[in-house]
Scaffold this motif. Structure first.
Motif, PDB file in Angstrom:
ATOM      1  N   LEU A  33      -7.572 -47.742  -6.877  1.00  0.00           N
ATOM      2  CA  LEU A  33      -7.640 -49.151  -7.275  1.00  0.00           C
ATOM      3  C   LEU A  33      -6.218 -49.672  -7.574  1.00  0.00           C
ATOM      4  O   LEU A  33      -5.452 -48.998  -8.268  1.00  0.00           O
TER       5      LEU A  33
ATOM      6  N   GLN B  42      -3.000 -51.513  -9.144  1.00  0.00           N
ATOM      7  CA  GLN B  42      -2.581 -51.942 -10.471  1.00  0.00           C
ATOM      8  C   GLN B  42      -2.489 -53.477 -10.478  1.00  0.00           C
ATOM      9  O   GLN B  42      -2.040 -54.061  -9.495  1.00  0.00           O
TER      10      GLN B  42
ATOM     11  N   GLN C 200     -11.436 -56.423 -14.230  1.00  0.00           N
ATOM     12  CA  GLN C 200     -10.234 -56.134 -15.029  1.00  0.00           C
ATOM     13  C   GLN C 200      -9.455 -57.419 -15.329  1.00  0.00           C
ATOM     14  O   GLN C 200      -8.990 -57.633 -16.446  1.00  0.00           O
TER      15      GLN C 200
ATOM     16  N   ASN D 224      -4.666 -49.167 -16.285  1.00  0.00           N
ATOM     17  CA  ASN D 224      -3.928 -49.992 -15.306  1.00  0.00           C
ATOM     18  C   ASN D 224      -2.587 -49.367 -14.899  1.00  0.00           C
ATOM     19  O   ASN D 224      -2.268 -49.258 -13.721  1.00  0.00           O
ATOM     20  N   ASP D 225      -1.821 -48.927 -15.890  1.00  0.00           N
ATOM     21  CA  ASP D 225      -0.475 -48.422 -15.593  1.00  0.00           C
ATOM     22  C   ASP D 225      -0.482 -47.143 -14.777  1.00  0.00           C
ATOM     23  O   ASP D 225       0.523 -46.792 -14.153  1.00  0.00           O
ATOM     24  N   MET D 226      -1.617 -46.447 -14.823  1.00  0.00           N
ATOM     25  CA  MET D 226      -1.667 -45.164 -14.104  1.00  0.00           C
ATOM     26  C   MET D 226      -2.042 -45.346 -12.632  1.00  0.00           C
ATOM     27  O   MET D 226      -1.988 -44.407 -11.868  1.00  0.00           O
ATOM     28  N   ARG D 227      -2.414 -46.544 -12.276  1.00  0.00           N
ATOM     29  CA  ARG D 227      -2.884 -46.768 -10.905  1.00  0.00           C
ATOM     30  C   ARG D 227      -1.735 -47.194  -9.983  1.00  0.00           C
ATOM     31  O   ARG D 227      -0.698 -47.673 -10.451  1.00  0.00           O
ATOM     32  N   PRO D 228      -1.939 -47.019  -8.687  1.00  0.00           N
ATOM     33  CA  PRO D 228      -0.818 -47.317  -7.765  1.00  0.00           C
ATOM     34  C   PRO D 228      -0.551 -48.811  -7.623  1.00  0.00           C
ATOM     35  O   PRO D 228      -1.461 -49.627  -7.756  1.00  0.00           O
ATOM     36  N   GLN D 229       0.698 -49.115  -7.345  1.00  0.00           N
ATOM     37  CA  GLN D 229       1.064 -50.509  -7.094  1.00  0.00           C
ATOM     38  C   GLN D 229       0.869 -50.768  -5.605  1.00  0.00           C
ATOM     39  O   GLN D 229       1.827 -50.808  -4.826  1.00  0.00           O
ATOM     40  N   SER D 230      -0.380 -50.917  -5.237  1.00  0.00           N
ATOM     41  CA  SER D 230      -0.681 -51.112  -3.817  1.00  0.00           C
ATOM     42  C   SER D 230      -1.365 -52.451  -3.609  1.00  0.00           C
ATOM     43  O   SER D 230      -1.776 -53.094  -4.572  1.00  0.00           O
TER      44      SER D 230
END
Lengths: 684, 369
Positions: free
Chosen positions: A40, A42, A155, B53-59
């Motif tokens: 998912l 960010q 979110q 949120n911060d752990m997820r990829p910036q994709s």
């Protein structure tokens, strides 16, 4: 067992089955949630970061902003008309203020319609889901994408306020004609800010994001109007407006901004600017760097150029026999698509600086983006002769009064077939002075001159003037056998117009980074590449082309300022050219088909540069130079004028209608009337 | 306790409406109602997603755009940094030649008119006049149109555009690379001896002779010959020989001073005013103190080293003139030692080098004369 018991038993079994199934689904859902969680995306924090990308701004020469590339023109909600906000909410997601990212009832309803009503598919995306999709996901419809989109929407709802979400949404939705975000849309369609939109305008705009192309009010006004009514009905249904307000808005006449101003004026020009920027800075810097680019484009001149090409080509369509497009008749439109129509290109350059004022690369940018002004190489035909005459004057010290003989010419070429150029009218006129030869565009004399001068000298003159294309040093260069681009011709002839001083043509004046630091700026510096006196002789002869030669239609169309130029028509009428200039503006017009096909009128008569290109040039120049005082070409001190007989080249004491005025350089003489005329150049 | 099938409807009902099923039903129903009413599931999932949120990829599209923006900013920043570096270098530069050296083919430098004037004034007169007349520069400055100066490297060497506020070139100045080289020669000491420079080959004098002749001249003439003695005074080593150039450029004549140190020989250029230099030439030739090379001056063609190595023509005479000796006979008749004797002189100097001090020794030389 009684029937009642059996029913109870079955119901209970069903209940437990459903309970187990729901439980299993919940477990699987939870597992799946954790699986897709790692993929998912960010969510940026703050959300406004999504509209922080500074757009690359392109300005005209007069500092009017004419285009934004990338980025967004964001406005806070407080600067957006309340009508528009209400219209968007009512149309797209009327429970926006209450849900937490998903409108469950609407989703269930949509699910039911999609699954059980044949042939119907209903979407139920909330504003937040649409924002989520636009920000992170591709437009490929998959269930996984839908689930991810939904999770991100949830979110976003959790983290941000409704106003923050709405602001992000309205600042990034596409409205068509290149407008992204409400501020751009309001400006493009109505020429006002988003805050100034009234109910009718807001309703029209709120209906566009559903199908920006489908509801484009410029192309499909009725469709757009119907969509506006749907939006008004939603506003009424959700209680934002009363029936009276809705009816009044539906009746209101919409004042759309003229299409020419709303669409990208100078698209061919701007394409050229973007291509040049990409070459220099790379695509990332252009689309995401927030550059501030000042161009040489003058929107009004560009608009006149586009109009002139459109008008000239429409006139030509009639001559050729192509039916005019009838917007109402589908058949006619189909016919028009079938019938290949000639294309045109126009380039206009300020002779004193090299600043390109207008570029038109075709008859309609939205039909074809191929820029014939700067990408298409075509044979210039006789349009190349001024370079030949200059080279002959420079190398052989000839003058416009030199007598040549228009006669059949055959030039022997080593290892190749002899070259025997013919005149346009297939006839020869005998002796005549060089000035008359250029005025009448006599091919045999140009051929004799190139033979004596050497093709390399002609190539050298063209190169000095700024022609960049590869030119073959062959005899046929005299008649424009080497391909050149319209842009080069305009630039090269501007050198003649400027007395032999060449200014490098340019379309970008300066480039700044987002912080206003200068990345580049163009310096206007001329370079003397031609002898001013010889240049003046050639320009004077080209004036005769406009006043009495192959381009005399310029005068009959009402252009009265001092002007010079040369027409060009290639074999089989593939290309029709005219490059003409005043002392301040040089314009090249090319007309022809994209594929090799001759320009012929409906009666099969070939169409020349004088007939196809000269009218376009005249339409444009009449507007572009309107109000300019008559200004003569700068006259060098070392020249003198003489009146001569056009056949003998001998000086005439009492000029009459038949005599020709020629320009002589210091030290050049003409024969006196009592002497025998003689040809100064021996020919075969 | 094992499950047994209810035997009648009453038992069925009793079991269905017992506490556990009812509680379970109420729980599920309440959960559904509360979800519909309060969206607790969205809130819970939303909170969890916010926390991770911060752990997820910036994709995704927006992040890709962000990355492209970063690339764009870096690209532009690099260009700006380069430009700033150039600007700093240009600002630091004390001479036109320093600027020319720092420029590349695709990078020009922008200067204020004042900075350009300062650099221009630092040029030796012979070079400055070749670039532009000071009066023309003054005129341009006075007209008030000259806004900036742009320098870039191009054929034939350095191109200077004096620009107005619309970036239009009011005047283009060309500084050929030969002139830049010449400029450099003035700015720094030339390596080697006077013979390495053709324009100095013909009038070489011992420093003793030169300074003897110089000391005999009036103070005003001395100042005309060496207007900037500071340059010589700041040098280390001893002046061994002095030569006067064959060329007159815009009323100036170059004088080369050959310095000798323990390890090397260097030539320092000074430009003297023509009228004054003639006086010392006359004095030197009258005194017969030259160590002139064997070539006769009058046999030499004047060479204009500033005009791309081509020999001067009559058309150039107003700019560059060959120096004709006022009294050729005196030059030829008393023209010092042949080249062999030059070698002797050199050997004497080699011996002298043993006690060479790093200080300039003009006084000692003069005293010796």
């Amino acid at each position: 067992m009684s029937i009642t018991m059996k029913i109870i038993q079955k119901l209970l079994a069903l209940f437990y089955f459903l309970l187990c199934a729901a439980g299993i689904c919940a477990l699987l859902g939870a597992a799946y949630f954790f699986i897709i969680l790692k993929d998912l995306p960010q969510v940026p924090d703050p959300l406004s970061r999504i509209i922080e990308t500074p757009p690359t701004e392109i300005y005209s020469a007069s500092q009017e902003r004419i285009m934004l590339i990338g980025g967004r023109e964001a406005v806070p909600l407080t600067l957006v008309s309340e009508h528009f906000i209400n219209a968007v909410i009512a149309t797209e997601d009327h429970r926006f203020r209450t849900h937490h990212g998903v409108d469950k009832l609407r989703t269930l309803k949509a699910l039911y319609i999609t699954l059980f009503i044949k042939g119907k598919v209903q979407g139920a995306s909330t504003i937040t889901q649409q924002l989520s999709k636009n920000l992170f996901f591709s437009f490929r419809q998959t269930y996984i994408r839908k689930i991810k989109e939904l999770l991100v929407a949830i979110q976003i709802e959790k983290k941000y306020t409704k106003d923050e979400i709405l602001e992000a949404y309205i600042n990034q939705i596409p409205f068509g004609v290149g407008a992204h975000g409400i501020e751009q849309a309001a400006k493009k369609f109505f020429g006002k800010s988003a805050l100034e939109l009234n109910l009718a305008e807001a309703a029209l705009l709120a209906g566009l994001p559903k199908g920006p192309a489908r509801y484009n009010p410029y192309l499909h006004f009725e469709r757009a109007k119907n969509r506006q009514k749907v939006v008004l009905s939603r506003l009424l249904a959700t209680g934002y407006i009363t029936k009276e307000e809705s009816d009044a808005a539906a009746r209101e006449e919409l004042q759309l901004r003229p299409k020419s101003l709303a669409s990208r004026t100078g698209s061919y020009f701007l394409d050229a600017v973007i291509r040049e920027l990409e070459d220099r800075y790379g695509p990332e810097a252009v689309y995401h760097g927030g550059l501030k680019v000042t161009t040489t484009l003058e929107p009004q001149i560009q608009a006149w150029a586009e109009d002139a090409v459109e008008k000239g080509l429409s006139d030509l369509d009639k001559v050729i026999g192509i039916k005019e497009a009838n917007k109402e008749t589908t058949d006619n439109k189909k016919d028009l698509k079938k019938a290949e129509r000639p294309q045109g290109a126009l380039v206009s350059i300020d002779t004193n600086s090299g600043a390109v004022k207008a570029i038109v690369g075709g008859r309609n940018y939205f039909e074809t983006e191929y820029n014939r002004a700067i990408q298409s190489s075509r044979r210039p035909g006789s349009g190349f002769k001024p370079f030949v005459y200059y080279a002959a004057f420079e190398k052989l010290n000839l003058n416009p009064a030199t007598v040549m003989i228009d006669k059949p010419v055959t030039i022997k070429i080593k290892g190749a077939k002899n070259w025997s150029p013919k005149n346009f009218g297939k006839k020869n006129s005998g002796p005549m002075i060089i000035k008359t030869a250029l005025t009448k565009s006599v091919n045999t004399i140009a051929a004799q001159l190139v033979e004596k001068t050497d093709p390399k000298a002609v190539v050298s003159v063209a190169k000095r003037c700024g022609v960049k294309s590869r030119l073959k040093p062959v005899y046929s260069i005299a008649l424009g056998a080497s391909e050149v681009k319209p842009f080069e011709m305009a630039s090269a002839f501007a050198t003649f117009a400027n007395g032999g001083v060449r200014h490098k043509p340019f379309i970008i004046k300066s480039v700044e980074d987002p912080f206003g630091r200068i990345l580049e700026e163009h310096l206007v510096a001329g370079e003397k590449v031609l002898d001013p006196a010889i240049t003046y002789q050639v320009v004077n002869m080209m004036q005769a082309v406009v006043d009495a030669g192959t381009a005399r239609r310029v005068r009959s169309l009402g252009f009265v300022l001092p002007a010079a130029g040369k027409t060009g028509t290639t074999d089989d009428y593939f290309d029709a050219w005219f490059t003409g200039f005043t002392p301040s503006l040089c314009t090249t017009v090319w007309v022809g088909y994209d594929r090799k096909k001759g320009l012929r009128a409906s009666n099969r008569v070939g169409i020349t540069g004088g007939r196809a290109a000269v009218p376009i040039w005249s339409y444009f120049m009449l507007k572009a130079t309107d109000g300019d005082p008559p200004r003569e070409f700068t006259r060098p001190s070392n020249i003198e004028f003489k009146n001569v007989d056009p056949l003998t080249g001998c000086e005439v004491d009492d000029p009459n209608g038949k005599t020709v005025q020629v320009v002589l350089r210091k030290g050049q003489t003409v024969c006196q009337k009592d002497k025998q005329p003689k040809t100064n150049v021996n020919t075969q | 306790m094992s499950w047994s099938k209810p035997k009648n409807i009453t038992e069925w009902l009793r079991r269905v409406f017992s506490v556990r099923p009812v509680m379970l039903f109420i729980f599920i129903f309440a959960a559904l109602v509360l979800e519909l009413r309060f969206d607790w599931m969205e809130k819970a999932v939303g909170s969890y997603l916010v926390s991770t949120n911060d752990m997820r990829p910036q994709s995704g599209a927006i992040w890709e755009k962000g990355q492209q923006m970063t690339v764009a900013r870096k690209t532009l920043e690099k260009i700006i940094i380069n430009r700033e570096a150039y600007r700093r270098e240009v600002k630091k530069a004390e001479t036109l030649n320093e600027i020319a050296r720092s420029l590349t083919e695709d990078q020009g430098a922008m200067l204020s008119p004042d900075k350009f004037k300062r650099l221009y004034l630092k040029l030796p007169n012979t070079i400055a006049l070749k670039i532009i007349s000071p009066f023309e520069l003054l005129d341009l400055y006075n007209q008030g149109e000259w806004d900036r100066t742009y320098l870039n490297k191009a054929e034939p060497g350095l191109i200077v555009h004096l620009l107005n506020d619309e970036n239009r070139s009011l005047r283009m100045l060309e500084i050929p690379s030969t002139l830049l080289t010449h400029m450099e020669q003035f700015e720094t000491e030339l390596e080697g001896s006077l013979e390495n420079y053709p324009r100095f080959e013909n009038r070489i004098y011992s420093s003793i002779s030169f300074f003897t002749a110089l000391s005999a001249l009036p103070e005003s003439i001395k100042q005309g010959i060496i207007p900037k003695p500071e340059k010589l005074l700041s040098m280390h080593g001893r002046i061994q020989r002095v030569s006067i150039s064959d060329e007159v450029i815009y009323g100036f004549i170059e004088i080369g001073f050959e310095f000798v140190t323990v390890t090397e020989k260097k030539v320092v250029l000074i430009e003297g005013e023509e009228w004054a230099v003639w006086d010392i030439i006359n004095a030197l030739e009258r005194g017969g103190k030259t160590i002139q090379t064997e070539k006769k001056v009058e046999e030499k063609q004047p060479i204009d080293i500033l005009s791309t190595g081509e020999e001067s023509t009559g058309e150039d005479s107003e700019k560059t003139e060959g120096i004709d000796s006022p009294d050729p006979n005196s030059m030829t008749g008393e023209a010092g030692e042949p080249i062999e004797e030059m070698e002797d002189t050199d050997s004497i100097i080699e011996e002298d080098l043993e006690d060479v001090t790093p200080e300039i020794s003009i006084e000692r030389e003069e005293g010796g004369a």
